[in-house]
Design an enzyme around this catalytic site. Structure first.
Site, PDB file in Angstrom:
ATOM      1  N   LYS A 101       0.906  -1.093   0.009  1.00  0.00           N
ATOM      2  CA  LYS A 101       0.006  -0.139   0.136  1.00  0.00           C
ATOM      3  C   LYS A 101       0.906   1.353   0.083  1.00  0.00           C
ATOM      4  O   LYS A 101       1.508   1.599   0.970  1.00  0.00           O
ATOM      5  CB  LYS A 101      -1.010  -0.130   1.214  1.00  0.00           C
ATOM      6  CG  LYS A 101      -1.929  -1.278   1.292  1.00  0.00           C
ATOM      7  CD  LYS A 101      -2.594  -1.261   2.572  1.00  0.00           C
ATOM      8  CE  LYS A 101      -3.197  -2.655   2.618  1.00  0.00           C
ATOM      9  NZ  LYS A 101      -3.989  -2.959   3.874  1.00  0.00           N
ATOM     10  N   GLY A 129      -7.201  -4.368   2.133  1.00  0.00           N
ATOM     11  CA  GLY A 129      -8.186  -4.374   3.084  1.00  0.00           C
ATOM     12  C   GLY A 129      -7.629  -4.391   4.627  1.00  0.00           C
ATOM     13  O   GLY A 129      -6.481  -4.178   4.799  1.00  0.00           O
ATOM     14  N   ALA A 133      -1.357  -8.952   9.966  1.00  0.00           N
ATOM     15  CA  ALA A 133      -0.835 -10.098   9.583  1.00  0.00           C
ATOM     16  C   ALA A 133      -0.920 -11.479  10.419  1.00  0.00           C
ATOM     17  O   ALA A 133      -1.206 -12.515  10.115  1.00  0.00           O
ATOM     18  CB  ALA A 133       0.694  -9.820   9.122  1.00  0.00           C
ATOM     19  N   LYS A 184      -4.845   5.554   3.794  1.00  0.00           N
ATOM     20  CA  LYS A 184      -5.178   5.156   5.280  1.00  0.00           C
ATOM     21  C   LYS A 184      -4.062   5.111   6.114  1.00  0.00           C
ATOM     22  O   LYS A 184      -3.840   5.121   7.367  1.00  0.00           O
ATOM     23  CB  LYS A 184      -6.157   3.938   5.502  1.00  0.00           C
ATOM     24  CG  LYS A 184      -5.258   2.675   5.029  1.00  0.00           C
ATOM     25  CD  LYS A 184      -4.723   1.980   5.968  1.00  0.00           C
ATOM     26  CE  LYS A 184      -3.828   0.882   5.352  1.00  0.00           C
ATOM     27  NZ  LYS A 184      -2.986   0.177   6.339  1.00  0.00           N
ATOM     28  N   ASP A 237     -10.365  -0.706   6.227  1.00  0.00           N
ATOM     29  CA  ASP A 237      -8.885  -0.703   6.539  1.00  0.00           C
ATOM     30  C   ASP A 237      -8.595   0.458   7.459  1.00  0.00           C
ATOM     31  O   ASP A 237      -7.570   0.606   8.277  1.00  0.00           O
ATOM     32  CB  ASP A 237      -8.235  -0.620   5.187  1.00  0.00           C
ATOM     33  CG  ASP A 237      -6.718  -1.257   5.620  1.00  0.00           C
ATOM     34  OD1 ASP A 237      -6.267  -1.689   6.624  1.00  0.00           O
ATOM     35  OD2 ASP A 237      -5.912  -1.451   4.487  1.00  0.00           O
ATOM     36  N   THR A 241      -6.736   0.343  11.225  1.00  0.00           N
ATOM     37  CA  THR A 241      -5.480   1.029  11.469  1.00  0.00           C
ATOM     38  C   THR A 241      -5.460   2.154  12.376  1.00  0.00           C
ATOM     39  O   THR A 241      -4.387   2.480  12.632  1.00  0.00           O
ATOM     40  CB  THR A 241      -4.502   1.109  10.068  1.00  0.00           C
ATOM     41  OG1 THR A 241      -5.416   1.945   9.274  1.00  0.00           O
ATOM     42  CG2 THR A 241      -4.193  -0.199   9.552  1.00  0.00           C
ATOM     43  N   ARG A 248       1.493  -0.477  12.342  1.00  0.00           N
ATOM     44  CA  ARG A 248       3.064   0.379  12.344  1.00  0.00           C
ATOM     45  C   ARG A 248       2.667   1.675  12.025  1.00  0.00           C
ATOM     46  O   ARG A 248       3.637   2.372  12.789  1.00  0.00           O
ATOM     47  CB  ARG A 248       3.773  -0.403  11.332  1.00  0.00           C
ATOM     48  CG  ARG A 248       4.106  -1.752  11.250  1.00  0.00           C
ATOM     49  CD  ARG A 248       5.133  -2.359  10.255  1.00  0.00           C
ATOM     50  NE  ARG A 248       4.579  -2.268   8.899  1.00  0.00           N
ATOM     51  CZ  ARG A 248       3.839  -3.368   8.383  1.00  0.00           C
ATOM     52  NH1 ARG A 248       3.696  -4.368   9.122  1.00  0.00           N
ATOM     53  NH2 ARG A 248       3.245  -3.024   7.195  1.00  0.00           N
ATOM     54  N   GLU A 274       4.594   2.420   6.088  1.00  0.00           N
ATOM     55  CA  GLU A 274       4.451   3.048   4.611  1.00  0.00           C
ATOM     56  C   GLU A 274       3.897   4.650   4.803  1.00  0.00           C
ATOM     57  O   GLU A 274       4.254   5.192   3.767  1.00  0.00           O
ATOM     58  CB  GLU A 274       3.558   2.262   3.870  1.00  0.00           C
ATOM     59  CG  GLU A 274       4.124   0.816   3.620  1.00  0.00           C
ATOM     60  CD  GLU A 274       5.016   0.787   2.361  1.00  0.00           C
ATOM     61  OE1 GLU A 274       5.769   1.804   2.149  1.00  0.00           O
ATOM     62  OE2 GLU A 274       5.294  -0.483   1.780  1.00  0.00           O
TER      63      GLU A 274
END
Length: 325
Positions: A101, A129, A133, A184, A237, A241, A248, A274
C-alpha cells in the site's frame, strides 16, 4: 497450482501461510538469504512473524528465478521497493496481485501503474483491506477487496486466493482500492498522534471521519468510485489501522505525539511504516489535483519536525465550514 509470494515480511509471510493452509505449494521470496535459511530450518519467521508455525508446503528462496514456474505472484514488498523487485522478477506473463500500500515517490504512480510498466504482459490486480498479519496467519476471519480492471480476471483470481478464513470481494476499481490502502496509512499516523499526545477519543473519531472525507475527495478526483472508498479497502482498513497499536503507522504516530523525532522513530524500525513515505507523495499528488487534505498535510509537517502543538493549533484554527466532502 504453485503461488509465488514476493516479500517475507509479516504480511507476505502471513499470506504465504494462509494460502498454503490447504496444501497449496507456495514459494516465498525473501531478500535476505539468512532469513530464508531460518524459515527453511525452523518453519518460522522469527524476525517478522514469530507467532506462526509455517506450513511445510511453503518453500522459501532468495532467488527470484525460482518464481519462473509459478501460476501467479503476490507482490508484498514495500511500496518504494516495488519497482526494483518487479524489474528483476522473471517476465512470465502470469497474473500479479499487488498487496502493498503506497504511492511511488518521484513518479507519483500507483503501484498497479508501476507493475504494468514492468510487466506489461501480466494481468494486474490489487488486494487490499483490513488485514493485520498475525490474525491472517492464525486463520482468523478476514475479508479483503480484490480489484482488477477486468471483472472476469478479478473473479478468477479471487477464486484462487479464497480460503476458509480469507474472503475476497471482487471489484473493478483498481484505483480506488489502491487509494484507500495508501491514504489510510497516512491517516493512521494522525490517529496515533492523537493517542500519543493524549488528545482523547473525541479527537480520534474526528480525525477518522474528516480523514475519510479527505480520502474520498482525493479518490474521486483521481477517478475512484465512492463505494470502493466506503468499502473494505478504504473505510474498513482505515478503521482498523486508526484504532490499534498493531498498526505500524499508528505506532509511529503515537511516538510523534509523545514528542519523539520522526528520524529516530523511523531508524529504529525493522518493519516499514509506509505512511511516512506516502505522506509527502500524497501531499504533492493532492496539490496537483487541487484537493484539500489538511490532516495529511498535518502528518507531513510532523514528519518534517513541526511540533504537535503547532500542528494541532493550525488544524483547530482553520475557518469553519459546512460538513461534507
Amino acid at each position: 497450482m504453485t503461488i509465488g509470494v514476493l516479500g517475507a515480511g509479516a504480511w507476505g509471510t502471513a499470506l504465504a501461510q494462509v494460502l498454503a493452509a490447504d496444501g497449496t505449494p507456495v514459494i516465498l521470496w525473501a531478500r535476505d538469504p539468512a532469513l530464508v535459511a531460518t524459515i527453511a530450518n525452523e518453519r518460522r519467521n522469527p524476525v517478522y512473524l514469530p507467532s506462526a508455525t509455517l506450513a511445510d508446503t511453503i518453500r522459501p528462496t532468495a532467488d527470484l528465478a525460482d518464481l519462473s514456474a509459478v501460476e501467479m505472484v503476490l507482490a508484498v514488498t514495500p511500496a518504494q521497493a516495488m519497482r526494483g523487485v518487479l524489474s528483476r522478477l522473471p517476465r512470465t506473463g502470469v497474473p500479479l496481485v499487488l498487496c502493498s500500500k503506497g504511492i511511488e515517490a518521484g513518479t507519483m504512480r500507483f503501484l498497479h501503474q508501476v507493475a504494468a510498466e514492468e510487466h506489461p504482459a501480466s494481468a494486474i490486480a490489487v488486494l487490499s483491506g483490513p488485514t493485520f498479519a498475525h490474525e491472517v496467519a492464525a486463520g482468523l476471519p478476514t475479508a479483503v477487496t480484490l480489484a482488477a480492471a477486468d471483472r472476469d480476471v478479478a473473479g478468477a483470481l479471487a477464486r484462487r486466493i479464497a480460503r476458509r478464513s480469507l474472503r475476497p470481494y471482487v471489484s473493478t476499481d483498481v484505483t480506488g482500492a489502491e487509494i484507500g490502502g495508501a491514504v489510510k496509512n497516512v491517516l493512521a499516523i494522525a490517529c496515533g498522534v492523537v493517542e500519543g499526545a493524549g488528545l482523547g477519543q473525541n479527537a480520534r473519531a474526528a480525525v477518522i471521519a474528516r480523514g475519510f472525507a479527505e480520502m474520498t475527495r482525493f479518490g474521486l478526483a483521481r477517478g475512484a468510485r465512492a463505494e470502493t472508498l466506503a468499502g473494505l479497502s478504504g473505510l474498513g482498513d482505515l478503521v482498523l489501522t486508526c484504532s490499534s497499536s498493531s498498526s505500524r503507522n499508528y505506532s509511529l504516530g503515537v511516538g510523534l505525539g509523545r514528542g519523539e523525532s520522526a528520524a529516530a522513530l523511523l531508524s529504529d524500525r525493522r518493519t516499514v511504516a509506509e505512511g511516512a513515505f506516502t505522506a509527502p507523495v500524497l501531499r504533492a499528488a493532492a496539490a496537483e489535483a487541487a484537493v484539500d487534505m489538511p490532516v495529511a498535510e498535518a502528518v507531513c509537517r510532523l514528519l518534517g519536525g513541526a511540533t504537535v502543538g503547532d500542528v494541532i493549533g493550525a488544524l483547530l484554527s482553520r475557518p469553519l465550514k459546512e460538513e461534507g466532502l
